[in-house]
Design an enzyme around this catalytic site. Structure first.
Site, short mmCIF file in Angstrom:
data_model
loop_
_atom_site.label_atom_id
_atom_site.label_comp_id
_atom_site.label_asym_id
_atom_site.label_seq_id
_atom_site.Cartn_x
_atom_site.Cartn_y
_atom_site.Cartn_z
N ASP A 21 -5.10 3.24 -3.70
CA ASP A 21 -5.01 1.65 -3.61
C ASP A 21 -5.20 1.20 -5.17
O ASP A 21 -5.82 1.47 -5.88
CB ASP A 21 -6.12 1.25 -2.87
CG ASP A 21 -5.69 -0.13 -2.66
OD1 ASP A 21 -4.50 -0.89 -2.39
OD2 ASP A 21 -6.77 -0.84 -1.85
N ASN A 69 1.89 -1.19 6.01
CA ASN A 69 2.65 -1.56 4.77
C ASN A 69 4.12 -2.13 5.02
O ASN A 69 4.67 -2.48 4.14
CB ASN A 69 2.67 -0.27 3.75
CG ASN A 69 1.33 -0.18 3.16
OD1 ASN A 69 1.04 1.06 2.87
ND2 ASN A 69 0.68 -1.28 2.88
C1 IPE Z 1 -4.00 1.16 2.08
O1 IPE Z 1 -3.84 0.25 1.08
C2 IPE Z 1 -2.68 1.89 2.37
C3 IPE Z 1 -2.31 2.86 1.40
C4 IPE Z 1 -2.87 3.07 0.09
C5 IPE Z 1 -1.06 3.48 1.40
P1 IPE Z 1 -3.36 -1.20 1.28
O2 IPE Z 1 -3.34 -1.82 0.22
O3 IPE Z 1 -2.25 -1.22 2.24
O4 IPE Z 1 -4.52 -1.70 2.32
P2 IPE Z 1 -5.21 -3.20 2.56
O5 IPE Z 1 -3.95 -3.99 3.15
O6 IPE Z 1 -5.57 -3.77 1.22
O7 IPE Z 1 -6.25 -3.02 3.65
C1 IPE Z 2 -1.57 0.97 -3.07
O1 IPE Z 2 -1.25 -0.03 -4.17
C2 IPE Z 2 -0.20 1.86 -2.85
C3 IPE Z 2 0.40 1.35 -1.52
C4 IPE Z 2 -0.16 0.73 -0.47
C5 IPE Z 2 1.76 1.98 -1.00
P1 IPE Z 2 -0.90 -1.30 -3.60
O2 IPE Z 2 0.42 -1.63 -3.59
O3 IPE Z 2 -1.75 -1.62 -2.29
O4 IPE Z 2 -1.81 -2.14 -4.88
P2 IPE Z 2 -2.98 -3.36 -4.50
O5 IPE Z 2 -3.65 -3.29 -3.79
O6 IPE Z 2 -1.78 -4.64 -4.14
O7 IPE Z 2 -3.28 -3.80 -5.90
MG MG Z 3 -3.64 -2.24 -1.93
#
Ligand code: IPE
Ligand code: IPE
Ligand code: MG
Length: 236
Positions: A21, A69
């Site tokens: 994340d 996602n």
């Molecule tokens: C969790 O991260 C999913 C992945 C790392 C693929 P998200 O960024 O989607 O999670 P939330 O929405 O902050 O809980």
């Molecule tokens: C995790 O990084 C990757 C995926 C969920 C695919 P994020 O895209 O969630 O990054 P933040 O949380 O918005 O910084």
């Molecule tokens: Mg995230």
């Protein structure tokens, strides 16, 4: 990976899972588009995998795309799929060199055909590798995973469900449960990741965004894991 780094003992760690994340925040801090964060995130996934291979970690799971996602913009979703597709294909020789076997968890049937093909090609071409398993959790959700398993149990017309029976039908039923789940970016939640399999996982939350991961951080996660007192309900 020819040589395993025996200098670092990994204890009883059989399966480490990463919630990768913070790609978006990492990019934002640098005035870059979110998609650049995802590209750097992919590169860091390789760095982490390489270190895990050197250490002889049997299974590394990475949460690459959750069932939630899909709620992101089409542009971002397409960019993530493109990064996974292009890089997995380009990096196939590297996975071979590292003796990595690739598996997936999640419903890949919803993906564009080119991504489905890339995933099935890389699984096929690495299937006889005997080193670390890289388990890509992609269109994965813990709740969807449990439903998927329950539906298979129902199809067998069993009178009742047991933990053992259900466990046989989950995604990645052939893999050990994760011993350690690491989430980067400072968030402290599971976000629907491995909710069944991770029931007894140790949890670690790092403040760094995923693109700031390093081999040193992997080592320090494992050092912390080894200090945990895993009781599984017993009194020690
Ligand atoms: C969790 O991260 C999913 C992945 C790392 C693929 P998200 O960024 O989607 O999670 P939330 O929405 O902050 O809980
Ligand atoms: C995790 O990084 C990757 C995926 C969920 C695919 P994020 O895209 O969630 O990054 P933040 O949380 O918005 O910084
Ligand atoms: Mg995230």
């Amino acid at each position: 990976m020819k040589k395993i780094d025996k200098k670092k003992d990994i204890g009883n760690l059989k399966h480490i899972a990463f919630i990768m994340d913070g790609n978006g925040r990492w990019a934002k801090k640098r005035g870059l588009p979110r998609n650049v964060g995802h590209k750097f995130g992919y590169e860091k996934m390789k760095v982490v995998l390489k270190r895990c291979c050197e250490l002889g970690v049997p299974v590394v799971s990475v949460y690459a795309f959750s069932t939630e996602n899909w709620n992101r913009s089409k542009e971002e979703v397409d960019a993530i799929f493109g990064i996974v597709r292009d890089n997995l294909v380009a990096d196939t020789p590297l996975f071979q060199e590292w003796n990595v076997k690739i598996s997936t968890m999640g419903d890949t049937s919803k993906f564009p055909k080119d991504l489905q093909d890339a995933l099935s090609d890389i699984k096929k071409s690495t299937e006889s590798n005997t080193g670390t398993i890289l388990n890509l959790c992609i269109n994965y959700g813990g709740r969807a995973d449990v439903c998927y398993a329950v539906n298979q149990v129902l199809a067998k017309k069993l009178a009742k469900v047991t933990e053992e029976e259900l466990g046989k039908h989950l995604y990645g039923a052939n893999l050990p449960d994760p011993d350690l789940i690491v989430r980067t970016s400072g968030e402290q939640r599971m976000s629907n990741f491995l909710i069944w399999q991770g029931a007894y996982a140790e949890l670690l939350f790092l403040k760094q965004n995923w693109p700031s991961m390093s081999p040193k951080l992997v080592d320090s996660c494992i050092t912390k894991f080894k200090k945990r007192n895993r009781r599984f309900g017993r009194v020690k």
